[in-house]
Motif scaffolding. Structure first.
Motif, PDB file in Angstrom:
ATOM      1  N   GLU A  83       0.864  -1.181   0.000  1.00 54.02           N
ATOM      2  CA  GLU A  83       0.000   0.000   0.000  1.00 54.02           C
ATOM      3  C   GLU A  83       0.900   1.232   0.000  1.00 54.02           C
ATOM      4  O   GLU A  83       1.578   1.515   0.991  1.00 54.02           O
ATOM      5  CB  GLU A  83      -0.920   0.018   1.229  1.00 54.02           C
ATOM      6  N   LEU A  84       0.932   1.929  -1.095  1.00 52.48           N
ATOM      7  CA  LEU A  84       1.883   3.022  -1.264  1.00 52.48           C
ATOM      8  C   LEU A  84       1.643   4.126  -0.248  1.00 52.48           C
ATOM      9  O   LEU A  84       0.507   4.495   0.044  1.00 52.48           O
ATOM     10  CB  LEU A  84       1.776   3.586  -2.687  1.00 52.48           C
ATOM     11  N   ALA A  85       2.744   4.678   0.278  1.00 50.87           N
ATOM     12  CA  ALA A  85       2.665   5.689   1.338  1.00 50.87           C
ATOM     13  C   ALA A  85       2.874   7.079   0.752  1.00 50.87           C
ATOM     14  O   ALA A  85       3.794   7.799   1.136  1.00 50.87           O
ATOM     15  CB  ALA A  85       3.702   5.390   2.425  1.00 50.87           C
ATOM     16  N   LEU A  86       2.021   7.458  -0.179  1.00 51.89           N
ATOM     17  CA  LEU A  86       2.106   8.778  -0.802  1.00 51.89           C
ATOM     18  C   LEU A  86       0.894   9.612  -0.408  1.00 51.89           C
ATOM     19  O   LEU A  86      -0.207   9.086  -0.245  1.00 51.89           O
ATOM     20  CB  LEU A  86       2.163   8.651  -2.331  1.00 51.89           C
ATOM     21  N   SER A  87       1.112  10.911  -0.285  1.00 53.08           N
ATOM     22  CA  SER A  87       0.003  11.819   0.013  1.00 53.08           C
ATOM     23  C   SER A  87      -0.582  12.307  -1.312  1.00 53.08           C
ATOM     24  O   SER A  87       0.105  12.998  -2.079  1.00 53.08           O
ATOM     25  CB  SER A  87       0.505  13.011   0.834  1.00 53.08           C
ATOM     26  N   PRO A  88      -1.831  11.960  -1.624  1.00 54.35           N
ATOM     27  CA  PRO A  88      -2.363  12.197  -2.971  1.00 54.35           C
ATOM     28  C   PRO A  88      -2.436  13.657  -3.392  1.00 54.35           C
ATOM     29  O   PRO A  88      -2.339  13.953  -4.577  1.00 54.35           O
ATOM     30  CB  PRO A  88      -3.762  11.562  -2.913  1.00 54.35           C
ATOM     31  N   ASN A  95       6.208  14.870  -2.048  1.00 57.55           N
ATOM     32  CA  ASN A  95       6.177  13.484  -1.593  1.00 57.55           C
ATOM     33  C   ASN A  95       7.575  12.879  -1.523  1.00 57.55           C
ATOM     34  O   ASN A  95       7.909  12.164  -0.574  1.00 57.55           O
ATOM     35  CB  ASN A  95       5.291  12.642  -2.519  1.00 57.55           C
ATOM     36  N   ILE A  96       8.384  13.160  -2.527  1.00 57.74           N
ATOM     37  CA  ILE A  96       9.729  12.578  -2.571  1.00 57.74           C
ATOM     38  C   ILE A  96      10.544  12.989  -1.346  1.00 57.74           C
ATOM     39  O   ILE A  96      11.286  12.184  -0.768  1.00 57.74           O
ATOM     40  CB  ILE A  96      10.447  12.998  -3.871  1.00 57.74           C
ATOM     41  N   VAL A 134       0.156  13.816  -6.934  1.00 54.96           N
ATOM     42  CA  VAL A 134       0.134  12.357  -7.001  1.00 54.96           C
ATOM     43  C   VAL A 134      -1.223  11.841  -7.475  1.00 54.96           C
ATOM     44  O   VAL A 134      -1.316  10.865  -8.223  1.00 54.96           O
ATOM     45  CB  VAL A 134       0.491  11.750  -5.617  1.00 54.96           C
ATOM     46  N   VAL A 135      -2.307  12.506  -7.061  1.00 56.11           N
ATOM     47  CA  VAL A 135      -3.651  12.054  -7.427  1.00 56.11           C
ATOM     48  C   VAL A 135      -3.880  12.088  -8.937  1.00 56.11           C
ATOM     49  O   VAL A 135      -4.770  11.391  -9.455  1.00 56.11           O
ATOM     50  CB  VAL A 135      -4.724  12.912  -6.696  1.00 56.11           C
ATOM     51  N   ASP A 136      -3.049  12.836  -9.651  1.00 48.78           N
ATOM     52  CA  ASP A 136      -3.233  13.000 -11.091  1.00 48.78           C
ATOM     53  C   ASP A 136      -2.420  12.015 -11.933  1.00 48.78           C
ATOM     54  O   ASP A 136      -2.391  12.125 -13.158  1.00 48.78           O
ATOM     55  CB  ASP A 136      -2.883  14.434 -11.505  1.00 48.78           C
ATOM     56  N   ILE A 137      -1.727  11.079 -11.291  1.00 45.68           N
ATOM     57  CA  ILE A 137      -0.966  10.079 -12.044  1.00 45.68           C
ATOM     58  C   ILE A 137      -1.441   8.686 -11.661  1.00 45.68           C
ATOM     59  O   ILE A 137      -2.040   8.489 -10.601  1.00 45.68           O
ATOM     60  CB  ILE A 137       0.561  10.208 -11.808  1.00 45.68           C
ATOM     61  N   GLY A 138      -1.185   7.700 -12.520  1.00 44.49           N
ATOM     62  CA  GLY A 138      -1.629   6.331 -12.288  1.00 44.49           C
ATOM     63  C   GLY A 138      -0.779   5.593 -11.272  1.00 44.49           C
ATOM     64  O   GLY A 138       0.280   6.067 -10.832  1.00 44.49           O
ATOM     65  N   VAL A 145       7.454   6.985  -8.268  1.00 47.61           N
ATOM     66  CA  VAL A 145       7.661   8.076  -7.304  1.00 47.61           C
ATOM     67  C   VAL A 145       8.203   7.508  -5.993  1.00 47.61           C
ATOM     68  O   VAL A 145       9.098   8.087  -5.375  1.00 47.61           O
ATOM     69  CB  VAL A 145       6.356   8.860  -7.078  1.00 47.61           C
ATOM     70  N   GLU A 146       7.655   6.373  -5.568  1.00 43.83           N
ATOM     71  CA  GLU A 146       8.144   5.735  -4.336  1.00 43.83           C
ATOM     72  C   GLU A 146       9.627   5.369  -4.469  1.00 43.83           C
ATOM     73  O   GLU A 146      10.408   5.525  -3.526  1.00 43.83           O
ATOM     74  CB  GLU A 146       7.324   4.482  -4.023  1.00 43.83           C
TER      75      GLU A 146
END
Length: 507
Positions: A83-88, A95-96, A134-138, A145-146
């Motif tokens: 489960e990716l830990a990115l803030s959408p 995020n990076i 992030v919310v705008d990419i698949g 990105v991770e």
């Protein structure tokens, strides 16, 4: 890692596990769901800190006692969870460097942040502006990105837990190529995956876990080639001669027919995501839906199941010879439909509740008296499914979020079977689970077919559809482009239908 033992209340997750990873290699870890793979990596990365497990970790020849993730990251060990830990709603750059900000005098240097982020994104082959949210990419790009985030921490040992589980073939291939590139740069990788073909393509060595114990480590470049069947034998403890169980079920009358089904995008209502779809399913029949990402398979299923997706939905549903109207999930359940979603963690389960409540949620009336849930009946029903579905847990009071992926999937199926549907829609029912658990799911599907249930199965794995289904529909760009009985279908013919454009020409 030497003699690693990890115990949770009532469960021994790891027992004297050993793992040796050489510098600069790609090391795969395989095992059935619940074998302890993710737990072992959480021990290594400090998610489970020193003192919460027994055994020893040696990194670069030194004994390491990580008290948390910051300790392991300081040594160059970075884990990317399933489960990716990115803030959408933050940018790629934000995020990076989240928690690792580029700052001067306590103030973030945005020029340096964006400049360094652009360099890292270029390094992982992601051609997006650092300001992109992030919310705008698949999902495939989010995985990159991770990895860029890991590279910002000067990673030396990269741990990836099921990195391609939610990716299409193209994104998966790009990610594997990136791992090869990182290997050439001297970065060591540990990859947990159920996709054995990817392991065969990328791994230098493969360690197999079973029931929380180390079974063996295979040299993938040895004199004798390591086949998928050889890995499966180590995982399940036996040869799995046929990955798809035989089924001899008499197919009965038509149960559900979907005609002229059209669904528009919920935001861009000028765009059709499902266009004039026609299909039917009979009692005891398993009907497959094949299609590439974005073909409209899930949108079709969700719109039929209580209009949970889409706008301006039109078309007819005929069940048992009578036209029906379904406007909500409640009405869908009452009409005898059930839908096991592709995203079990987000839509299929309540992860912070226990097994018994998740199972009873679809049909509370069956365990209630005068509108009040009878705890005894609820426990009894859940226990029956725990036994019949072989859900590996000490108690139905256990939190669903603590179960392995395969056992979570069995809980989802139990929940919908409990509602006693006539038609069960299964959306990617084996995504992210191992071959042993897959075989159990296939047996459950066959058992339901033998009971006369009608099933519609969506899967991105063509061999799975060919091995399980009686008929297979193909979708492309929202349209059903063809249908083939199993004895006439193969991967090539399905792919031709799956790549047709709206004019009927293969793309």
């Amino acid at each position: 890692m030497r003699d690693i033992t990890k115990t949770f209340p009532g469960v021994k997750a790891l027992t004297d596990v050993n793992l040796t990873v050489a510098r600069g290699e790609v090391h795969a870890i395989c095992g059935e769901n619940g074998a302890g793979k993710s737990t072992l990596m959480k021990v290594l990365s400090g998610v489970y800190p020193h003192g919460s497990y027994d055994g020893e970790i040696r990194y670069d020849g030194e004994v390491s006692r990580f008290r948390g993730i910051r300790d392991s990251e300081a040594r160059g060990i970075v884990i990317i969870h399933q489960e990716l830990a990115l803030s959408p709603y933050l940018s790629l750059a934000e995020n990076i460097f989240l928690g690792n900000e580029r700052a001067r005098g306590g103030v973030i240097d945005w020029n340096a942040t964006n400049r360094e982020a652009a360099r890292l994104l270029e390094r992982v082959g992601l051609h997006e502006h650092p300001d992109t949210k992030v919310v705008d990419i698949g999902v495939g790009k989010q995985q990159l990105v991770e990895i860029a985030k890991a590279l910002s921490k000067e990673v030396r040992l990269l741990i990836l837990d099921e990195p391609t589980a939610a990716l299409n073939d193209e994104d998966s291939a790009h990610l594997l190529e990136l791992l090869r590139s990182l290997k050439a740069q001297g970065i060591t990788s540990i990859i947990i995956s159920h996709k054995l073909n990817e392991i065969a393509a990328i791994a230098d060595a493969t360690t197999i876990l079973r029931d929380g114990m180390t079974i063996e480590t295979l040299d993938m470049h040895g004199v004798e080639p390591v086949t998928e069947d050889r890995i499966i034998k180590g995982m399940v403890g036996r040869d799995l001669a046929n990955r798809y169980p035989e089924r001899d079920v008499a197919i009965g009358d038509e149960v559900l027919r979907i005609s002229g089904w059209t669904v528009h995008h919920p935001i861009d209502r000028s765009r059709k995501v499902v266009d004039d779809a026609e299909l039917f399913v009979r009692r005891g029949e398993v009907v497959g839906i094949a299609g590439l990402m974005g073909a409209g398979r899930t949108e079709l299923a969700m719109s039929v199941f209580g209009r949970t997706y889409g706008a301006n939905i039109s078309g007819t549903l005929v069940k048992d010879g009578r036209e029906i109207t379904i406007r909500s999930v409640r009405e869908a359940i009452r009409a005898g439909l059930a839908y096991a979603t592709e995203d079990r963690k987000r839509y299929g389960l309540n992860l912070i509740d226990d097994i018994k409540r998740n199972i009873s949620a679809s049909a509370l009336g069956k365990v209630a008296n005068l509108g009040v849930v009878d705890a005894g009946r609820e426990i009894s029903a859940a226990e029956r499914y725990r036994r019949e579905m072989n859900i590996k847990t000490p108690s139905v009071d256990a939190l669903v979020g603590k179960l392995s992926g395969g056992n979570q999937q069995k809980t989802v199926l139990s929940k919908w079977i409990f509602s006693d549907p006539d038609v069960l829609i299964l959306d990617e029912p084996t995504r992210g689970i191992d071959v042993g658990a897959k075989y159990e799911i296939y047996q459950i599907i066959n058992g339901l077919a033998a009971q006369g249930k009608a099933m519609i199965m969506i899967s991105s794995e063509l061999p799975e559809l060919l091995g399980i289904c009686d008929r297979i529909y193909a979708m492309s760009q929202g349209r059903i482009t063809g249908v083939l009985p199993r004895d006439e279908a193969d991967q090539e013919s399905l792919m031709r239908f799956m790549t047709m454009d709206r004019m009927g020409v293969s793309r």
